[in-house]
Motif scaffolding. Structure first.
Motif, PDB file in Angstrom:
ATOM      1  N   LYS A  60     -44.622  26.666  96.293  1.00  0.00           N
ATOM      2  CA  LYS A  60     -44.455  26.832  94.857  1.00  0.00           C
ATOM      3  C   LYS A  60     -45.750  26.425  94.134  1.00  0.00           C
ATOM      4  N   SER A  95     -46.884  21.440  89.920  1.00  0.00           N
ATOM      5  CA  SER A  95     -46.449  22.802  90.244  1.00  0.00           C
ATOM      6  C   SER A  95     -45.783  23.511  89.077  1.00  0.00           C
ATOM      7  N   SER A  96     -45.566  22.806  87.972  1.00  0.00           N
ATOM      8  CA  SER A  96     -45.018  23.507  86.806  1.00  0.00           C
ATOM      9  C   SER A  96     -45.248  22.702  85.535  1.00  0.00           C
ATOM     10  N   LEU A 121     -45.990  20.672  82.288  1.00  0.00           N
ATOM     11  CA  LEU A 121     -47.117  19.868  81.816  1.00  0.00           C
ATOM     12  C   LEU A 121     -48.173  19.626  82.902  1.00  0.00           C
ATOM     13  N   THR A 144     -40.188  23.994  79.553  1.00  0.00           N
ATOM     14  CA  THR A 144     -40.533  23.688  80.949  1.00  0.00           C
ATOM     15  C   THR A 144     -39.299  23.627  81.854  1.00  0.00           C
ATOM     16  N   TYR A 203     -32.469   9.250  82.893  1.00  0.00           N
ATOM     17  CA  TYR A 203     -33.809   9.805  82.643  1.00  0.00           C
ATOM     18  C   TYR A 203     -34.537   8.990  81.574  1.00  0.00           C
ATOM     19  N   ASN A 240     -46.982  12.227  86.575  1.00  0.00           N
ATOM     20  CA  ASN A 240     -46.401  13.207  85.658  1.00  0.00           C
ATOM     21  C   ASN A 240     -45.034  13.722  86.097  1.00  0.00           C
TER      22      ASN A 240
HETATM   23  P1  NDP Z   1     -41.212  20.290  84.887  1.00  0.00           P
HETATM   24  O1  NDP Z   1     -39.866  20.270  85.489  1.00  0.00           O
HETATM   25  O2  NDP Z   1     -41.821  21.587  84.528  1.00  0.00           O
HETATM   26  O3  NDP Z   1     -42.225  19.548  85.848  1.00  0.00           O
HETATM   27  C1  NDP Z   1     -41.843  18.447  86.605  1.00  0.00           C
HETATM   28  C2  NDP Z   1     -42.623  18.418  87.890  1.00  0.00           C
HETATM   29  O4  NDP Z   1     -42.183  17.297  88.669  1.00  0.00           O
HETATM   30  C3  NDP Z   1     -42.411  19.660  88.752  1.00  0.00           C
HETATM   31  O5  NDP Z   1     -43.659  20.040  89.248  1.00  0.00           O
HETATM   32  C4  NDP Z   1     -41.523  19.162  89.858  1.00  0.00           C
HETATM   33  O6  NDP Z   1     -41.710  19.814  91.087  1.00  0.00           O
HETATM   34  C5  NDP Z   1     -42.030  17.745  89.985  1.00  0.00           C
HETATM   35  N1  NDP Z   1     -41.106  16.906  90.743  1.00  0.00           N
HETATM   36  C6  NDP Z   1     -39.787  16.714  90.519  1.00  0.00           C
HETATM   37  N2  NDP Z   1     -39.283  15.930  91.489  1.00  0.00           N
HETATM   38  C7  NDP Z   1     -40.291  15.620  92.320  1.00  0.00           C
HETATM   39  C8  NDP Z   1     -40.382  14.866  93.505  1.00  0.00           C
HETATM   40  N3  NDP Z   1     -39.328  14.273  94.064  1.00  0.00           N
HETATM   41  N4  NDP Z   1     -41.582  14.762  94.108  1.00  0.00           N
HETATM   42  C9  NDP Z   1     -42.664  15.365  93.580  1.00  0.00           C
HETATM   43  N5  NDP Z   1     -42.631  16.106  92.482  1.00  0.00           N
HETATM   44  C10 NDP Z   1     -41.456  16.239  91.857  1.00  0.00           C
HETATM   45  O7  NDP Z   1     -41.131  19.314  83.623  1.00  0.00           O
HETATM   46  P2  NDP Z   1     -42.230  18.896  82.526  1.00  0.00           P
HETATM   47  O8  NDP Z   1     -43.519  19.535  82.798  1.00  0.00           O
HETATM   48  O9  NDP Z   1     -41.592  19.043  81.220  1.00  0.00           O
HETATM   49  O10 NDP Z   1     -42.325  17.335  82.809  1.00  0.00           O
HETATM   50  C11 NDP Z   1     -43.535  16.701  83.121  1.00  0.00           C
HETATM   51  C12 NDP Z   1     -43.537  15.302  82.543  1.00  0.00           C
HETATM   52  O11 NDP Z   1     -43.496  15.373  81.117  1.00  0.00           O
HETATM   53  C13 NDP Z   1     -42.341  14.456  82.948  1.00  0.00           C
HETATM   54  O12 NDP Z   1     -42.792  13.158  83.222  1.00  0.00           O
HETATM   55  C14 NDP Z   1     -41.474  14.446  81.708  1.00  0.00           C
HETATM   56  O13 NDP Z   1     -40.697  13.285  81.639  1.00  0.00           O
HETATM   57  C15 NDP Z   1     -42.538  14.462  80.638  1.00  0.00           C
HETATM   58  N6  NDP Z   1     -42.111  14.896  79.315  1.00  0.00           N
HETATM   59  C16 NDP Z   1     -41.644  16.177  79.108  1.00  0.00           C
HETATM   60  C17 NDP Z   1     -41.265  16.588  77.848  1.00  0.00           C
HETATM   61  C18 NDP Z   1     -40.753  17.940  77.583  1.00  0.00           C
HETATM   62  O14 NDP Z   1     -40.386  18.191  76.437  1.00  0.00           O
HETATM   63  N7  NDP Z   1     -40.700  18.834  78.562  1.00  0.00           N
HETATM   64  C19 NDP Z   1     -41.367  15.673  76.713  1.00  0.00           C
HETATM   65  C20 NDP Z   1     -41.873  14.369  77.042  1.00  0.00           C
HETATM   66  C21 NDP Z   1     -42.243  14.018  78.296  1.00  0.00           C
HETATM   67  P3  NDP Z   1     -41.021  21.240  91.420  1.00  0.00           P
HETATM   68  O15 NDP Z   1     -41.904  22.251  90.745  1.00  0.00           O
HETATM   69  O16 NDP Z   1     -41.099  21.310  92.888  1.00  0.00           O
HETATM   70  O17 NDP Z   1     -39.652  21.205  90.866  1.00  0.00           O
END
Ligand code: NDP
Ligand code: LMG
Ligand code: PMR
Length: 398
Positions: free
Chosen positions: A122, A94-95, A97, A310, A273, A170
Motif C-alpha cells: 500500500k 501510506s495515506s 497526513l 483521510t 482515540y 503520525n
Molecule cells: P489516515 O488513516 O489517513 O492515516 C493513518 C496512518 O496510520 C495510515 O498510514 C495507517 O496505515 C497508519 N497506521 C494505522 N495503524 C498502524 C499500525 N499499527 N502501524 C503502522 N501504521 C499504522 O489518517 P490521518 O492521516 O488523518 O491521520 C494521521 C494523524 O493525524 C493521526 O495521528 C491523527 O490522529 C492525526 N489527526 C488527524 C486529523 C484529521 O482530521 N484527519 C485531525 C487531527 C489529527 P494504513 O495505510 O496501512 O492503514
C-alpha cells in the motif's frame, strides 16, 4: 482504496486554502501566559533533575563515533557551506497526513523520507501515485500494534546506516463504531496501544539515534489533535477525553481484570482515540522536560487542522463519512485539505523558524502557524510524568 476514495472526495469539492481552528485558533496569550513561559517556569528544575537520568541512559551515545555523512558536507564555489539531505522517519506515511507530508518534504529535494508503514505494498503504491521520486524515499515495515515489530524496525533502521534527523510519530487508528475493544499483539487496547504505546517505545528507542545525528536541527514530532483538548469546542463533543487516575492504563488496558480504557471506564472507541491523543501531547512535553536541555532536540506536537477526507474515518458509518467533510468545510470552517495539512507538518519538520521545543503548533485562518494552548489535562505535568512512567513499564523499558 481508502486513499483513492478520499482523493475523489476532496477533488469533488472546492477546497478553501486555509483551515480555521475554531475555538483553539486564538493566540495562546488569550490565557494570559504563553505555553513557552509556562514551560520555562515549571520545568527548569525538573529538567535539571532529569539531566542525570539522561546522562545515565543516553549519555553514552555521545562517546560513540558518528559514522554518518557530516551534516555540512559540501562547499559551493562561492564558499557557502551546504547541508546534506535530511533524513526523516514518518510513521503511517501510506495515506492522509503522513503521505502528504512525505510528498511535501520529498519535493523540496532536501529530505529523504523513510516511510514507516505496516502495509508495504500500500505504501509503495501510495508513494508512486503521489509522484514521490524514487531516490527520495525508502519504505520500511513498522506495525505499531506490535512492540516486537517496533523493536525490529529500530534494528532494521540502524542497519540501513542512515542517520536519523527527524522522527514524526503520525500513524493512528480511530475506532468510533467498535462495540467491543480489540487488542494489539501484547494485549493493549488497540487505539491507545497503537497511537500512544507503539509510538512511545519507538520514540524512546530512536532518541538515541536522534542524539547521534549531527544535523543542525533535530526534531521529534508527535501529532496531536484538537479533539483531545477540552479547552476547545471540538474537544467538548462527547465523548470527551479524560485520563482520570489512569487505573486502566496502569492495569495494561487488557479488558480482562482491568478496563480497556485509560480511566478505567467502559469501552468507548472514540474516547480511547481522544485519550490516546492526550497521551501523545503529554509525551511530547515530558520528552521536552527530560531531554531538550541536554540534547538540543526540538520536541513538538501539533493540530494540523481537520483533514476530514483521510482514511482516519474509514471505520465511521457511511453517513458520517459523507457529511463530515461538508460539515467541516461550510459550518465549522475547520476543514483543511490533505495537501495543506502536509505542508503544515512539513513546516514543523523543517522550517528554520519552528525550532522551539515543547510547543503545540496550530495554524490560523491565514494558514500562519502559532503556538497554541493545550487543555489543562493535556498540559498537566504530573499527568505527563505518570503517563511516561506507566508507559515505560508497559513497553518493557522499566
Ligand atoms: P489516515 O488513516 O489517513 O492515516 C493513518 C496512518 O496510520 C495510515 O498510514 C495507517 O496505515 C497508519 N497506521 C494505522 N495503524 C498502524 C499500525 N499499527 N502501524 C503502522 N501504521 C499504522 O489518517 P490521518 O492521516 O488523518 O491521520 C494521521 C494523524 O493525524 C493521526 O495521528 C491523527 O490522529 C492525526 N489527526 C488527524 C486529523 C484529521 O482530521 N484527519 C485531525 C487531527 C489529527 P494504513 O495505510 O496501512 O492503514
Ligand atoms: C458519535 O456519533 C458516535 O456515536 C460515537 O461512537 C463517536 O464516534 C462519536 O465523537 C465521536 O460520535 C455522533 C454523531 C453520529 O453525531 C453527531 O455528532 C452529529 C454530527 C455529525 C457531523 C456531521 C454533521 C452533518 C451536518 C450536515 C451538514 C452538511 C452540510 C453541507 C452544507 C452545505 C451548506 C452550504 O452521527 C453521525 O455520524 C451521522 C450524522 C448524522 C447527521 C445528522 C444531521 C443532523 C444535522 C444537523 C445539522 C444541520 C445542519 C444543516 C445545514 C444546513 C445548511 C444550510
Ligand atoms: Mg468535530 C467547531 C469546530 C470543530 C472542529 C475544528 C472540529 C474538528 N469539530 C468541530 C465541531 C464539531 N464537531 C461539532 C459542533 C460537532 C457536533 C455536531 C462535531 C462532531 C464531530 C464528530 C461526530 N466531530 C468529530 C466527530 C468525529 O468522529 C471526529 C472525531 O472526534 O474523531 C476523534 C471529529 C472531529 N472534529 C474535528 C476533528 C479534527 C475531528 C477528527 C478528530 C481527530 O482527528 O482528532
Amino acid at each position: 482504496m481508502a486513499l483513492q476514495a478520499s482523493f475523489l472526495v476532496s477533488s469533488s469539492f472546492s477546497i478553501p486554502k486555509e483551515g480555521k481552528c475554531s475555538a483553539s485558533s486564538k493566540d495562546s496569550s488569550l490565557f494570559g501566559v504563553s505555553l513557552s513561559e509556562l514551560v520555562k517556569a515549571d520545568f527548569s528544575s525538573s529538567a535539571l533533575r532529569c539531566q542525570r537520568e539522561f546522562k545515565q541512559r543516553v549519555g553514552t551515545v555521545r562517546a560513540q563515533t558518528v559514522t554518518t555523512t557530516p551534516a555540512v558536507n559540501k562547499t559551493t564555489p562561492e564558499g557557502k557551506k551546504t547541508l546534506r539531505k535530511g533524513s526523516v522517519v514518518i510513521t503511517g506515511a501510506s495515506s492522509g497526513l503522513g503521505l502528504a507530508t512525505a510528498k511535501a518534504l520529498a519535493e523540496t529535494g532536501k529530505w529523504h523520507v523513510i516511510m514507516a508503514c505496516r502495509d508495504f505494498l500500500k505504501a509503495e503504491r501510495a508513494a508512486k501515485s503521489a509522484g514521490i521520486a524514487k531516490e527520495n524515499y525508502t519504505i520500511m515495515h513498522l506495525d505499531l500494534a506490535s512492540l516486537d515489530s517496533v523493536r525490529q524496525f529500530v534494528d532494521n533502521f540502524r542497519r540501513s546506516g542512515r542517520p536519523l534527523d527527524v522522527l514524526v510519530c503520525n500513524a493512528a487508528v480511530y475506532l468510533p463504531t467498535a462495540k467491543e475493544p480489540t487488542y494489539t499483539a501484547e494485549g493493549f487496547e488497540l487505539s491507545v496501544g497503537t497511537n500512544h504505546l507503539g509510538h512511545f517505545l519507538l520514540s524512546r528507542l530512536l532518541l538515541e539515534d536522534l542524539n547521534k545525528s549531527d544535523y543542525p536541527s533535530k526534531r521529534l514530532i508527535i501529532v496531536g489533535s484538537i479533539t483531545g483538548n477540552t479547552n476547545t469546542l471540538a474537544g467538548n463533543v462527547p465523548p470527551k477525553a479524560n485520563l482520570g487516575d489512569m487505573r486502566g492504563l496502569a492495569g495494561g488496558l487488557t479488558g480482562l481484570n482491568t478496563s480497556a480504557m485509560i480511566d478505567g471506564g467502559d469501552f468507548d472507541g472514540a474516547k480511547a482515540y481522544k485519550d490516546s491523543k492526550v497521551c501523545n501531547m503529554l509525551t511530547m512535553q515530558e520528552f521536552h522536560r527530560r531531554y531538550h536541555e541536554d540534547t538540543g532536540i526540538t520536541f513538538a506536537s501539533l493540530y494540523p487542522g481537520c483533514i476530514a477526507t483521510t482514511g482516519l474515518f474509514r471505520e465511521h458509518i457511511p453517513l458520517f463519512r459523507l457529511l463530515f467533510p461538508p460539515f467541516q468545510k461550510y459550518i465549522t470552517k475547520g476543514f483543511v485539505s490533505e495537501e495543506e495539512s502536509g505542508k503544515r507538518l512539513a513546516q514543523v519538520v523543517s522550517d528554520p523558524s519552528l525550532t522551539k521545543s515543547g510547543v503545540y503548533w496550530s495554524w490560523n485562518k491565514d494558514s500562519a502557524s502559532f503556538e497554541n494552548q493545550l487543555s489543562q489535562e493535556a498540559s498537566n505535568a504530573d499527568k505527563a510524568r505518570k503517563v511516561w512512567e506507566i508507559s515505560e513499564k508497559l513497553v518493557g523499558l522499566a
